[in-house]
Design an enzyme around this catalytic site. Structure first.
Site, mmCIF file in Angstrom:
data_model
loop_
_atom_site.group_PDB
_atom_site.id
_atom_site.type_symbol
_atom_site.label_atom_id
_atom_site.label_comp_id
_atom_site.label_asym_id
_atom_site.label_seq_id
_atom_site.Cartn_x
_atom_site.Cartn_y
_atom_site.Cartn_z
ATOM 1 N NE ARG A 235 -2.242 -45.302 21.622
ATOM 2 C CZ ARG A 235 -1.783 -46.130 20.921
ATOM 3 N NH1 ARG A 235 -1.443 -47.568 21.108
ATOM 4 N NH2 ARG A 235 -2.170 -46.130 19.629
ATOM 5 C CG ASP A 259 4.233 -53.095 23.916
ATOM 6 O OD1 ASP A 259 5.280 -53.077 23.727
ATOM 7 O OD2 ASP A 259 3.269 -52.846 22.958
ATOM 8 C CD GLU A 264 4.249 -45.213 23.905
ATOM 9 O OE1 GLU A 264 3.839 -45.909 24.681
ATOM 10 O OE2 GLU A 264 4.292 -45.029 22.409
ATOM 11 C CG HIS A 296 3.720 -48.567 21.139
ATOM 12 N ND1 HIS A 296 3.186 -47.381 21.476
ATOM 13 C CD2 HIS A 296 2.712 -49.130 20.708
ATOM 14 C CE1 HIS A 296 1.846 -47.167 21.154
ATOM 15 N NE2 HIS A 296 1.674 -48.533 20.266
ATOM 16 C CB ALA A 298 1.700 -55.106 21.545
ATOM 17 C CG PHE A 299 2.398 -52.265 16.080
ATOM 18 C CD1 PHE A 299 3.266 -51.651 17.120
ATOM 19 C CD2 PHE A 299 2.768 -52.278 14.505
ATOM 20 C CE1 PHE A 299 4.392 -50.970 16.632
ATOM 21 C CE2 PHE A 299 4.014 -51.462 14.250
ATOM 22 C CZ PHE A 299 4.620 -51.017 15.299
#
Ligand code: NAD
Length: 334
Positions: A235, A259, A264, A296, A298-299
Protein backbone atom coordinates in the site's frame (compact mmCIF):
# COMPACT_ATOMS: atom_id res chain seq x y z
CA UNK A 1 -30.40 -9.53 -2.84
CA UNK A 2 -29.75 -6.17 -4.41
CA UNK A 3 -26.10 -5.20 -4.71
CA UNK A 4 -24.81 -1.66 -5.28
CA UNK A 5 -21.48 -2.24 -7.01
CA UNK A 6 -19.38 0.92 -6.68
CA UNK A 7 -16.30 2.02 -8.65
CA UNK A 8 -16.96 -0.48 -11.45
CA UNK A 9 -14.17 -0.98 -13.96
CA UNK A 10 -14.51 -2.55 -17.40
CA UNK A 11 -11.92 -5.23 -16.59
CA UNK A 12 -14.04 -6.68 -13.75
CA UNK A 13 -17.63 -6.11 -14.90
CA UNK A 14 -17.49 -8.83 -17.54
CA UNK A 15 -16.07 -11.39 -15.07
CA UNK A 16 -18.67 -10.54 -12.39
CA UNK A 17 -21.54 -10.74 -14.89
CA UNK A 18 -20.37 -14.16 -16.07
CA UNK A 19 -19.96 -15.63 -12.57
CA UNK A 20 -23.24 -14.02 -11.44
CA UNK A 21 -25.08 -16.20 -13.98
CA UNK A 22 -24.83 -18.94 -11.31
CA UNK A 23 -25.93 -16.67 -8.44
CA UNK A 24 -28.45 -14.44 -10.20
CA UNK A 25 -28.07 -11.42 -7.89
CA UNK A 26 -29.52 -8.07 -8.90
CA UNK A 27 -26.34 -6.02 -9.38
CA UNK A 28 -26.41 -2.28 -10.03
CA UNK A 29 -23.01 -1.46 -11.58
CA UNK A 30 -22.08 2.13 -10.70
CA UNK A 31 -18.96 3.79 -12.05
CA UNK A 32 -18.75 6.33 -9.26
CA UNK A 33 -16.55 5.73 -6.20
CA UNK A 34 -18.24 5.16 -2.87
CA UNK A 35 -17.78 8.08 -0.47
CA UNK A 36 -20.05 9.83 2.03
CA UNK A 37 -21.23 12.01 -0.89
CA UNK A 38 -22.20 9.10 -3.15
CA UNK A 39 -23.46 6.67 -0.48
CA UNK A 40 -27.09 7.76 -1.13
CA UNK A 41 -26.89 5.76 -4.39
CA UNK A 42 -27.04 2.62 -2.25
CA UNK A 43 -30.72 3.22 -1.46
CA UNK A 44 -32.69 -0.03 -1.85
CA UNK A 45 -29.45 -2.06 -1.79
CA UNK A 46 -28.87 -4.78 0.80
CA UNK A 47 -25.19 -5.09 -0.03
CA UNK A 48 -22.41 -2.71 -1.04
CA UNK A 49 -19.61 -4.07 -3.19
CA UNK A 50 -16.51 -1.91 -2.98
CA UNK A 51 -13.05 -1.56 -4.51
CA UNK A 52 -9.81 -0.33 -2.95
CA UNK A 53 -10.13 3.39 -3.63
CA UNK A 54 -13.60 3.87 -2.19
CA UNK A 55 -13.63 5.91 1.01
CA UNK A 56 -15.80 4.07 3.51
CA UNK A 57 -15.24 6.32 6.52
CA UNK A 58 -17.54 6.69 9.53
CA UNK A 59 -19.75 9.29 7.80
CA UNK A 60 -20.21 7.02 4.80
CA UNK A 61 -21.02 4.02 7.01
CA UNK A 62 -23.61 5.96 9.03
CA UNK A 63 -25.39 6.82 5.75
CA UNK A 64 -25.20 3.21 4.52
CA UNK A 65 -26.60 2.04 7.85
CA UNK A 66 -29.54 4.47 7.64
CA UNK A 67 -30.23 3.15 4.12
CA UNK A 68 -30.44 -0.39 5.51
CA UNK A 69 -27.19 -1.82 4.13
CA UNK A 70 -26.19 -4.95 6.07
CA UNK A 71 -23.06 -6.13 4.26
CA UNK A 72 -20.03 -4.45 2.73
CA UNK A 73 -18.36 -6.93 0.39
CA UNK A 74 -14.86 -5.77 -0.49
CA UNK A 75 -13.39 -6.87 -3.81
CA UNK A 76 -9.94 -6.72 -2.23
CA UNK A 77 -7.74 -8.27 0.43
CA UNK A 78 -6.73 -4.89 1.94
CA UNK A 79 -9.37 -3.08 4.03
CA UNK A 80 -7.54 0.07 5.15
CA UNK A 81 -10.18 2.16 3.31
CA UNK A 82 -12.96 1.03 5.66
CA UNK A 83 -13.71 2.26 9.18
CA UNK A 84 -14.13 -1.20 10.65
CA UNK A 85 -15.15 -0.13 14.15
CA UNK A 86 -17.97 2.14 12.90
CA UNK A 87 -19.15 -0.72 10.69
CA UNK A 88 -19.21 -3.01 13.75
CA UNK A 89 -21.07 -0.39 15.84
CA UNK A 90 -23.70 -0.23 13.08
CA UNK A 91 -23.87 -4.05 12.85
CA UNK A 92 -22.69 -4.00 9.24
CA UNK A 93 -20.63 -7.06 8.32
CA UNK A 94 -17.47 -6.35 6.29
CA UNK A 95 -16.28 -9.23 4.11
CA UNK A 96 -13.11 -9.31 2.02
CA UNK A 97 -11.34 -11.64 -0.37
CA UNK A 98 -8.47 -12.78 1.83
CA UNK A 99 -6.41 -14.49 -0.86
CA UNK A 100 -7.24 -14.25 -4.53
CA UNK A 101 -3.89 -14.84 -6.11
CA UNK A 102 -0.76 -14.17 -4.11
CA UNK A 103 1.13 -15.28 -7.22
CA UNK A 104 -0.34 -12.41 -9.26
CA UNK A 105 1.04 -9.79 -6.88
CA UNK A 106 4.39 -11.45 -6.16
CA UNK A 107 5.06 -12.11 -9.85
CA UNK A 108 4.27 -8.47 -10.63
CA UNK A 109 6.68 -7.30 -7.91
CA UNK A 110 9.39 -9.40 -9.54
CA UNK A 111 8.42 -7.89 -12.89
CA UNK A 112 8.95 -4.39 -11.53
CA UNK A 113 12.30 -5.42 -10.08
CA UNK A 114 13.59 -7.04 -13.28
CA UNK A 115 12.37 -4.18 -15.45
CA UNK A 116 14.13 -1.59 -13.30
CA UNK A 117 17.31 -3.56 -12.79
CA UNK A 118 17.76 -4.58 -16.44
CA UNK A 119 16.32 -1.25 -17.65
CA UNK A 120 13.86 -3.00 -19.94
CA UNK A 121 11.50 0.01 -19.90
CA UNK A 122 14.32 2.20 -21.20
CA UNK A 123 15.50 -0.20 -23.89
CA UNK A 124 11.91 -0.65 -25.07
CA UNK A 125 11.53 3.07 -25.75
CA UNK A 126 15.04 3.31 -27.22
CA UNK A 127 14.65 0.65 -29.89
CA UNK A 128 11.37 2.19 -31.00
CA UNK A 129 13.46 5.26 -31.88
CA UNK A 130 15.94 2.95 -33.68
CA UNK A 131 18.53 3.56 -30.97
CA UNK A 132 20.15 0.16 -30.53
CA UNK A 133 23.03 1.30 -28.33
CA UNK A 134 23.59 -0.41 -24.97
CA UNK A 135 25.17 2.52 -23.14
CA UNK A 136 23.41 3.24 -19.85
CA UNK A 137 21.63 -0.10 -19.75
CA UNK A 138 23.95 -1.99 -17.38
CA UNK A 139 22.13 -3.89 -14.63
CA UNK A 140 23.27 -6.37 -11.98
CA UNK A 141 22.80 -10.10 -11.38
CA UNK A 142 20.11 -10.88 -8.83
CA UNK A 143 22.00 -14.08 -8.01
CA UNK A 144 23.85 -13.62 -4.71
CA UNK A 145 22.13 -10.33 -3.79
CA UNK A 146 20.28 -9.84 -0.52
CA UNK A 147 16.55 -9.13 -0.75
CA UNK A 148 14.57 -8.01 2.30
CA UNK A 149 10.93 -9.11 2.29
CA UNK A 150 8.81 -7.08 4.70
CA UNK A 151 5.74 -9.20 5.49
CA UNK A 152 5.75 -12.95 4.93
CA UNK A 153 2.00 -13.55 4.63
CA UNK A 154 0.49 -15.05 1.51
CA UNK A 155 2.11 -12.71 -1.01
CA UNK A 156 5.40 -12.25 0.86
CA UNK A 157 5.89 -16.03 1.04
CA UNK A 158 5.46 -16.46 -2.72
CA UNK A 159 7.93 -13.61 -3.20
CA UNK A 160 10.44 -15.33 -0.85
CA UNK A 161 10.27 -18.56 -2.86
CA UNK A 162 10.66 -16.78 -6.22
CA UNK A 163 13.65 -14.79 -5.01
CA UNK A 164 15.23 -17.89 -3.48
CA UNK A 165 14.93 -19.38 -6.97
CA UNK A 166 17.00 -16.52 -8.34
CA UNK A 167 19.75 -17.47 -5.87
CA UNK A 168 19.21 -14.47 -3.59
CA UNK A 169 19.85 -14.40 0.14
CA UNK A 170 16.36 -13.74 1.49
CA UNK A 171 15.95 -11.78 4.72
CA UNK A 172 12.48 -11.41 6.18
CA UNK A 173 10.73 -9.27 8.75
CA UNK A 174 7.25 -9.98 10.10
CA UNK A 175 5.57 -9.70 13.49
CA UNK A 176 4.72 -13.40 13.06
CA UNK A 177 7.64 -15.66 12.21
CA UNK A 178 6.77 -18.52 9.85
CA UNK A 179 8.90 -21.30 11.27
CA UNK A 180 8.37 -23.60 8.24
CA UNK A 181 9.70 -20.95 5.89
CA UNK A 182 12.78 -20.58 8.06
CA UNK A 183 13.21 -24.32 8.68
CA UNK A 184 13.07 -24.98 4.93
CA UNK A 185 16.00 -22.58 4.51
CA UNK A 186 14.01 -20.18 2.32
CA UNK A 187 14.46 -17.13 4.55
CA UNK A 188 16.30 -15.82 7.55
CA UNK A 189 14.08 -13.74 9.82
CA UNK A 190 15.57 -10.62 11.29
CA UNK A 191 14.50 -7.28 12.75
CA UNK A 192 13.50 -4.41 10.45
CA UNK A 193 16.66 -2.43 11.14
CA UNK A 194 18.98 -5.28 10.10
CA UNK A 195 16.85 -6.01 7.04
CA UNK A 196 16.98 -2.38 5.99
CA UNK A 197 20.75 -2.12 6.54
CA UNK A 198 21.72 -5.35 4.76
CA UNK A 199 19.36 -5.53 1.79
CA UNK A 200 20.20 -4.63 -1.80
CA UNK A 201 16.49 -4.84 -2.61
CA UNK A 202 13.52 -4.28 -0.27
CA UNK A 203 10.00 -5.43 -1.15
CA UNK A 204 6.94 -4.48 0.90
CA UNK A 205 4.14 -6.99 1.61
CA UNK A 206 2.54 -5.90 4.90
CA UNK A 207 -0.97 -4.43 5.20
CA UNK A 208 -1.40 -0.72 5.85
CA UNK A 209 -2.26 -0.24 9.53
CA UNK A 210 -1.39 2.51 12.02
CA UNK A 211 1.77 0.55 12.92
CA UNK A 212 2.94 0.15 9.30
CA UNK A 213 2.09 3.70 8.16
CA UNK A 214 5.37 5.18 6.81
CA UNK A 215 7.22 2.05 7.90
CA UNK A 216 9.93 3.21 5.53
CA UNK A 217 10.47 6.87 6.42
CA UNK A 218 13.45 9.17 6.01
CA UNK A 219 15.32 7.72 9.02
CA UNK A 220 14.91 4.17 7.66
CA UNK A 221 15.94 5.23 4.17
CA UNK A 222 19.12 6.79 5.58
CA UNK A 223 20.00 3.39 7.14
CA UNK A 224 19.74 1.63 3.75
CA UNK A 225 22.59 0.57 1.49
CA UNK A 226 23.54 3.08 -1.18
CA UNK A 227 21.76 2.22 -4.42
CA UNK A 228 19.04 0.11 -2.75
CA UNK A 229 16.04 -0.89 -4.87
CA UNK A 230 12.61 -0.47 -3.24
CA UNK A 231 9.57 -2.32 -4.60
CA UNK A 232 6.15 -1.45 -3.20
CA UNK A 233 3.14 -3.53 -4.22
CA UNK A 234 1.66 -3.35 -0.67
CA UNK A 235 0.00 0.00 0.00
CA UNK A 236 1.29 3.47 -0.87
CA UNK A 237 1.49 4.84 2.66
CA UNK A 238 3.87 2.09 3.81
CA UNK A 239 6.46 4.31 2.20
CA UNK A 240 6.81 8.02 2.95
CA UNK A 241 6.68 9.57 -0.54
CA UNK A 242 8.54 12.74 0.46
CA UNK A 243 11.34 10.65 2.00
CA UNK A 244 11.43 8.49 -1.13
CA UNK A 245 11.77 11.61 -3.27
CA UNK A 246 14.65 12.76 -1.10
CA UNK A 247 16.31 9.32 -1.36
CA UNK A 248 15.97 9.29 -5.14
CA UNK A 249 17.28 12.83 -5.63
CA UNK A 250 20.27 12.19 -3.38
CA UNK A 251 21.08 8.92 -5.19
CA UNK A 252 20.68 6.91 -1.97
CA UNK A 253 17.90 4.93 -3.63
CA UNK A 254 18.96 3.21 -6.84
CA UNK A 255 15.45 2.55 -8.13
CA UNK A 256 11.84 2.38 -7.00
CA UNK A 257 9.03 0.23 -8.38
CA UNK A 258 5.71 1.61 -7.19
CA UNK A 259 2.46 -0.17 -7.93
CA UNK A 260 0.82 1.79 -5.14
CA UNK A 261 1.10 5.40 -4.06
CA UNK A 262 -0.12 7.06 -0.87
CA UNK A 263 -2.19 9.66 -2.74
CA UNK A 264 -3.41 7.29 -5.46
CA UNK A 265 -7.09 7.81 -4.59
CA UNK A 266 -8.81 9.66 -7.44
CA UNK A 267 -5.78 9.21 -9.74
CA UNK A 268 -5.05 5.51 -10.15
CA UNK A 269 -7.63 3.57 -12.20
CA UNK A 270 -8.63 6.75 -14.09
CA UNK A 271 -7.75 8.04 -17.53
CA UNK A 272 -6.42 11.52 -16.80
CA UNK A 273 -4.60 11.84 -20.12
CA UNK A 274 -6.57 14.98 -21.02
CA UNK A 275 -6.10 16.58 -17.61
CA UNK A 276 -3.34 18.38 -15.73
CA UNK A 277 -1.86 16.19 -12.99
CA UNK A 278 -2.30 18.08 -9.72
CA UNK A 279 -0.05 15.89 -7.57
CA UNK A 280 3.46 17.37 -7.80
CA UNK A 281 5.13 14.49 -5.97
CA UNK A 282 3.67 11.91 -8.32
CA UNK A 283 4.51 14.13 -11.29
CA UNK A 284 8.12 14.27 -10.08
CA UNK A 285 8.29 10.47 -9.68
CA UNK A 286 7.21 10.13 -13.29
CA UNK A 287 10.29 12.08 -14.44
CA UNK A 288 12.87 9.69 -12.95
CA UNK A 289 14.43 7.12 -15.29
CA UNK A 290 14.87 4.77 -12.33
CA UNK A 291 11.27 4.91 -11.07
CA UNK A 292 8.51 2.76 -12.46
CA UNK A 293 4.97 3.69 -11.47
CA UNK A 294 2.06 1.39 -12.28
CA UNK A 295 -1.55 2.03 -11.45
CA UNK A 296 -2.25 -0.57 -8.72
CA UNK A 297 -2.34 -3.41 -11.22
CA UNK A 298 -0.34 -6.12 -9.44
CA UNK A 299 -3.50 -8.14 -8.75
CA UNK A 300 -4.73 -7.91 -12.34
CA UNK A 301 -4.63 -11.43 -13.75
CA UNK A 302 -7.48 -13.52 -15.16
CA UNK A 303 -7.08 -15.97 -12.30
CA UNK A 304 -7.24 -13.28 -9.62
CA UNK A 305 -10.27 -11.55 -11.17
CA UNK A 306 -12.19 -14.82 -11.42
CA UNK A 307 -11.30 -15.64 -7.82
CA UNK A 308 -12.35 -12.19 -6.58
CA UNK A 309 -15.72 -12.45 -8.33
CA UNK A 310 -16.36 -16.03 -7.17
CA UNK A 311 -15.40 -15.38 -3.52
CA UNK A 312 -17.30 -12.07 -3.32
CA UNK A 313 -20.51 -13.54 -4.70
CA UNK A 314 -20.13 -16.63 -2.50
CA UNK A 315 -19.80 -14.40 0.58
CA UNK A 316 -22.97 -12.54 -0.41
CA UNK A 317 -24.79 -15.88 -0.90
CA UNK A 318 -23.57 -17.07 2.51
CA UNK A 319 -24.85 -13.85 4.05
CA UNK A 320 -28.20 -14.23 2.29
CA UNK A 321 -28.65 -17.80 3.58
CA UNK A 322 -27.08 -17.58 7.03
CA UNK A 323 -27.00 -13.89 7.93
CA UNK A 324 -23.22 -14.06 8.36
CA UNK A 325 -20.02 -14.66 6.40
CA UNK A 326 -17.39 -17.20 7.48
CA UNK A 327 -14.79 -15.82 9.88
CA UNK A 328 -11.87 -16.24 7.48
CA UNK A 329 -13.50 -13.70 5.14
CA UNK A 330 -14.87 -11.33 7.78
CA UNK A 331 -12.73 -8.31 8.53
CA UNK A 332 -14.16 -7.44 11.94
CA UNK A 333 -13.03 -10.81 13.30
CA UNK A 334 -9.35 -10.37 12.32
P1 NAD B 1 -1.40 -11.40 4.58
O1 NAD B 1 -2.38 -10.96 5.61
O2 NAD B 1 -1.41 -12.82 4.11
O3 NAD B 1 0.08 -11.08 5.09
C1 NAD B 1 0.45 -9.89 5.72
C2 NAD B 1 1.64 -10.18 6.61
O4 NAD B 1 2.04 -8.94 7.22
C3 NAD B 1 1.32 -11.14 7.78
O5 NAD B 1 2.27 -12.19 7.82
C4 NAD B 1 1.39 -10.26 9.02
O6 NAD B 1 1.87 -10.95 10.16
C5 NAD B 1 2.37 -9.18 8.56
N1 NAD B 1 2.24 -7.95 9.34
C6 NAD B 1 1.12 -7.29 9.69
N2 NAD B 1 1.42 -6.18 10.40
C7 NAD B 1 2.77 -6.13 10.48
C8 NAD B 1 3.70 -5.23 11.07
N3 NAD B 1 3.26 -4.16 11.75
N4 NAD B 1 5.02 -5.47 10.95
C9 NAD B 1 5.45 -6.59 10.29
N5 NAD B 1 4.63 -7.49 9.72
C10 NAD B 1 3.30 -7.25 9.80
O7 NAD B 1 -1.60 -10.40 3.36
P2 NAD B 1 -1.20 -10.63 1.83
O8 NAD B 1 -2.32 -11.32 1.13
O9 NAD B 1 0.17 -11.20 1.75
O10 NAD B 1 -1.21 -9.12 1.30
C11 NAD B 1 -0.30 -8.16 1.81
C12 NAD B 1 -0.76 -6.78 1.38
O11 NAD B 1 -0.59 -6.64 -0.03
C13 NAD B 1 -2.28 -6.52 1.58
O12 NAD B 1 -2.57 -6.09 2.89
C14 NAD B 1 -2.57 -5.44 0.56
O13 NAD B 1 -2.42 -4.17 1.17
C15 NAD B 1 -1.47 -5.63 -0.49
N6 NAD B 1 -2.03 -6.06 -1.79
C16 NAD B 1 -1.74 -5.32 -2.89
C17 NAD B 1 -2.24 -5.71 -4.13
C18 NAD B 1 -1.93 -4.95 -5.39
O14 NAD B 1 -2.61 -5.14 -6.40
N7 NAD B 1 -0.93 -4.10 -5.40
C19 NAD B 1 -3.06 -6.84 -4.21
C20 NAD B 1 -3.31 -7.58 -3.06
C21 NAD B 1 -2.80 -7.18 -1.85
Amino acid sequence: MKIAFFDTHGFEKEVFCKINEKFDFDIDFLEIRLTAKTAFLAKNADVICSFVNDKIDSECIEILSRLGVKLIALRSAGYNHVDISTAAQNKIVVARVPAYSPHAVAEFAVGLLLTLNRKIHRSHSRVRELNFSLDGLVGFDLFGKTIGIVGTGRIGQVMCHIMKGFGCRVLAYDIKVDTDLEKDGVVTYTDLETLVKESDIISLHVPLTPSTHHLLDRARIEQMKDGVFIINTGRGALLDSKALLFGLKSGKIGAAGLDVYEEEEGVFFHDLSNKVLQDDTLARFLTFPNVLVTSHQAFLTQEALAHIAQTTLESIKEFQLEGSVSQSKTVSSI
